[in-house]
Design an enzyme around this catalytic site. Structure first.
Site, mmCIF file in Angstrom:
data_model
loop_
_atom_site.group_PDB
_atom_site.id
_atom_site.type_symbol
_atom_site.label_atom_id
_atom_site.label_comp_id
_atom_site.label_asym_id
_atom_site.label_seq_id
_atom_site.Cartn_x
_atom_site.Cartn_y
_atom_site.Cartn_z
ATOM 1 N N ALA A 63 40.989 10.198 64.746
ATOM 2 C CA ALA A 63 39.741 9.968 65.453
ATOM 3 C C ALA A 63 39.226 8.597 65.037
ATOM 4 O O ALA A 63 39.707 8.014 64.076
ATOM 5 C CB ALA A 63 38.734 11.032 65.063
ATOM 6 N N GLY A 106 42.842 13.811 64.922
ATOM 7 C CA GLY A 106 42.735 13.973 66.367
ATOM 8 C C GLY A 106 44.053 13.660 67.065
ATOM 9 O O GLY A 106 44.354 14.211 68.125
ATOM 10 N N GLU A 109 46.064 16.738 66.868
ATOM 11 C CA GLU A 109 45.512 17.740 67.794
ATOM 12 C C GLU A 109 45.900 17.419 69.235
ATOM 13 O O GLU A 109 46.228 18.304 70.016
ATOM 14 C CB GLU A 109 43.986 17.804 67.631
ATOM 15 C CG GLU A 109 43.603 18.398 66.280
ATOM 16 C CD GLU A 109 42.123 18.292 65.977
ATOM 17 O OE1 GLU A 109 41.577 17.180 66.080
ATOM 18 O OE2 GLU A 109 41.514 19.322 65.627
ATOM 19 N N GLU A 129 41.722 15.603 57.770
ATOM 20 C CA GLU A 129 40.249 15.622 57.851
ATOM 21 C C GLU A 129 39.578 15.992 56.541
ATOM 22 O O GLU A 129 38.516 15.488 56.200
ATOM 23 C CB GLU A 129 39.792 16.611 58.939
ATOM 24 C CG GLU A 129 40.062 16.171 60.359
ATOM 25 C CD GLU A 129 41.461 16.489 60.848
ATOM 26 O OE1 GLU A 129 42.321 16.889 60.029
ATOM 27 O OE2 GLU A 129 41.701 16.321 62.054
#
Ligand code: NAI
Length: 707
Positions: A63, A106, A109, A129
């Site tokens: 991210a 991210g 994901e 994370e």
């Protein structure tokens, strides 16, 4: 389509390329771009499948971390990743995610929402994370157990550590490893699966295990976290979220994960860890030294002194591929030094850290010597002889005579003035401090001490060298103790005062270790050797201001030969494995000494212990900042986290003070001043910021030192 995402095609296979350099972070407009591409693909009858790939050196490394801060301040826009991931999974045409570099956070994901994943052998996958005090927030905890199984999903989300492509293939995260060109391989794969029913990760429940086995697994994971990641919030939440994947339907699991993610995002721990993440990148920015400053290539080095520090520093250089001369004063010291290095390498091999061949190659890069003969060839010398100005000057005079022009002459001194050392040479601009921490081959911190006339090139080279050596280099000014040790003095002073006022040895250490410090201040003293500080205190006794209280218990312990771990006794007693145990004899001695000194013992709470020790750090840190010996408050935080075992989830001492509120810290320090005298005089900067309602971080920004 946005600029960050491109759509092309190759013979009926669409290619969605993410181009958001440097790491293809999922910044705003990237998800939107992928979504637009999917819309076009759905409408184009000639397209049978799609490949999603990263342009440049990696797939999606995660991210955009700046977005997290925006989310907590309500400035973030867009619906987040979840709807996009469902859209990918629901695409009627199979989406093949092609991974090189890293698919982290991210990015992982995003990859898991594809119907298939292919990867180059060097690709890495991870959900890191937790290292930012977070958990995956876009169904990572729900899709990962469905692909890799519950146990592995827990491990990856809790540790944050990545896995390589080969392991990802075995686990079922990756469907094929592509040995040649990734895009070519991905297109070939896409053609094989085009037109066939494609699996949706969220519907793959076969790896979710059974209730009995899962119960055992989750309780073991919770126990391990309670032991190893003590006091951390996110790892526990990561387990809760993966557990939800095994108990709830996918959509509900996602909602649960989202709720936990938000809890983490708004936690002090996450804010602190994100602060640490950015601060670590900030340290290399030095206002008056531009990025393009010339750096001196370091192809070879020399270390003077093969003691505790010199030996470790030689290993650090050798480990980074730099050949190094290791000079000692006499053969027996040299033999001892080399024997320690050999046994350190042998231990690393035994523990499986690297192969015997690697150890051999590293050892070969270290050339022992008793003369300065070959010093004329090296680009850098690091001096690590005994701590004494006369000796240091003598060594630097010699280095000045033998080293080539332009070679960097560095000292590992922990207390002496770099300017005075430099004055022994005809080239003070080439002299600098490189202050490693013990054990040098393990500790990440490197304080780089800028002398009055150290040249910009020399500073820039040392900052870059710290990276080559796998260290975090922080530039500090030349004051006594530099930044880290200068602050550590008052911190340990308070620990000793507390003992003299009636707190127990274990109570003091326990309070700080409960706060999160890797070790209590007294146990740390035992580890480093109490005699080190004792010698320094004796040397500087003439500078002590009469009437100012000084701790005395540690000196008394030293007079009894209790130097800490190395003599088997200090604040604690130690067995031959150096395991500590409380020593009732110390308690008795302290009681006697304190009574003789006329101090009446009192009850002291853990809160007073932590306030006294930590605010002593903060107050000195404020002085250092104001005097300009550290560039910014966050540099001090990085020093304390990497060199002194300060808990990263508290963000460092200055960040911690900001979080408590400087007004509150200031008021408490005033109370201490009232109770304990001038030693607690508040730093003027602290007073000023407290009165203005500001933080240390804001002070940094106002100074223009911080981005
Ligand atoms: P040490 O006593 O373990 O090693 C010093 C070594 O220097 C000895 O082996 C000695 O034989 C050698 N030596 C003395 N004169 C020499 C000469 N003229 N030529 C070559 N070798 C010579 O000391 P340690 O702990 O390694 O400290 C070295 C320096 O590092 C000191 O300046 C100290 O303040 C600093 N330092 C020490 C730390 C620690 O935790 N021990 C941490 C950070 C810095």
């Amino acid at each position: 389509m946005t600029d960050l995402v491109q759509l092309t095609s190759d013979n009926g296979v669409a290619i969605i390329t993410i181009n958001n350099p440097p790491v293809n972070a999922l910044s705003p407009d990237v998800p939107e771009g992928i979504s637009d591409a999917l819309d076009q693909i759905a409408q184009n009858a000639s397209v049978k499948a799609a490949v999603l790939i990263g342009g440049g050196r990696t797939f999606v490394a995660g991210a955009d971390i700046k977005e997290f801060g925006k989310m907590t301040s309500g400035k973030s826009r867009g619906p987040g990743l979840l709807p996009l991931l469902l859209k990918i999974e629901d695409s009627a045409k199979p989406v093949i995610v092609a991974v090189h570099g890293t698919a982290f956070g991210g990015g992982m994901e995003l990859a898991m929402a594809g119907h298939y994943r292919v990867a180059v052998p060097t690709a890495q996958f991870g959900q890191p994370e937790v290292k930012l005090g977070l958990i995956p927030g876009a169904a990572g905890t729900q899709r990962l157990p469905r692909l890799a199984g519950v146990s592995k999903a827990v491990e990856m989300c809790v540790s944050g550590n990545p896995i390589n492509a080969e392991e990802a293939l075995k686990l079922g995260i990756v469907d094929r490893i592509i040995d040649g060109d990734l895009l070519t391989g991905a297109l070939a794969f896409a053609r094989e699966v085009a037109g066939k029913p494609a699996p949706k990760t969220r519907e793959r429940n076969e790896k979710l295990g059974n209730a009995t086995e899962n119960a055992i697994l989750f309780s073991a994971a919770r126990e391990a976290v309670a032991k190893k990641q003590r006091a951390l919030f996110a790892p526990v939440k990561a387990i809760d979220a993966v557990e939800a994947a095994t108990k709830l339907p996918f959509e509900e699991g996602c909602k649960f994960e989202q709720k936990l993610f938000i809890e983490c995002l708004f936690s002090e721990q996450s804010k602190s860890l994100i602060h640490v993440f950015f601060s670590e990148r900030e340290v290399s920015k030095i206002p008056d030294i531009p990025k393009q400053t010339n750096v001196i290539p370091i192809q070879s080095a020399a270390v003077v002194g093969a003691g505790t520090m010199g030996g470790g520093i030689a290993m650090v250089l050798a480990n980074a591929g730099i050949p190094v001369l290791l000079k000692e004063a006499d053969q027996s010291a040299l033999d001892r030094g080399l024997a320690t290095i050999q046994s350190n390498y042998a231990n690393s091999v035994k523990r499986g850290r690297f192969s015997p061949q690697v150890a051999e190659a590293r050892l070969k890069r270290i050339t022992p010597t008793l003369t300065f003969g070959d010093f004329s060839k090296v680009d850098l010398v690091i001096e690590a002889v005994f701590e004494g100005m006369a000796l240091k000057k003598e060594v630097f005079q010699q280095l000045d005579r033998v080293c080539k022009p332009g070679a960097i002459l560095a000292s590992n001194t922990s207390t002496l003035s770099i300017d005075e050392i430099a004055s022994a040479t005809s080239r003070p601009e080439s002299v600098i401090g490189t202050h490693f921490f013990s054990p040098a081959n393990v500790m990440r911190l490197l304080e780089i001490v800028r002398g009055k006339v150290s040249s910009k090139e020399v500073v820039a080279t040392c900052m870059q060298l710290s990276k080559t050596l796998g260290k975090v280099g922080v530039l500090v000014g030349n004051c006594r103790g530099f930044v880290g040790n200068r602050m550590f003095g008052p911190y340990r002073r308070e620990a000793q005062f507390l003992i003299e006022e009636g707190a127990g040895v274990e109570a003091v250490d326990q309070a700080l270790s409960d706060f999160g410090m890797a070790m209590g201040p007294l146990a740390t003293g035992d580890l480093a050797g109490l005699d080190v500080g004792w010698r320094i205190r004796k040397e500087y006794r003439h500078l002590e201001v009469p009437g100012i209280r000084q701790p005395f218990v540690e000196d008394r312990l030293c007079e009894l030969g209790r130097y800490g771990q190395k003599t088997g006794a200090g604040w604690y007693k130690y067995d031959d494995q150096r395991r500590a145990a409380p020593d009732p004899a110390v308690g008795e001695l302290i009681r006697k000494w304190v009574e003789e000194a006329g101090i009446a013992p009192r009850q002291i709470s853990p809160a007073e212990i932590t306030d006294r020790c930590l605010y002593a750090l903060v107050n000195e840190g404020a002085r250092i900042l104001e005097e300009g010996y550290a560039l910014r408050a966050s540099d001090i935080d990085i020093i304390y986290i990497n060199g002194y075992g300060f808990p990263a989830h508290r963000g460092g001492p200055m960040w911690y003070a900001d979080a408590v509120g400087l007004k509150q810290v200031y008021d408490r320090i005033c109370e201490f001043q009232h109770q304990h005298g001038e030693i607690w005089q508040p730093a003027p900067l602290l007073q000023q910021l407290a009165e203005q309602g500001k933080t240390f971080a804001e002070f940094g920004r106002e100074q223009g030192a911080s981005a």
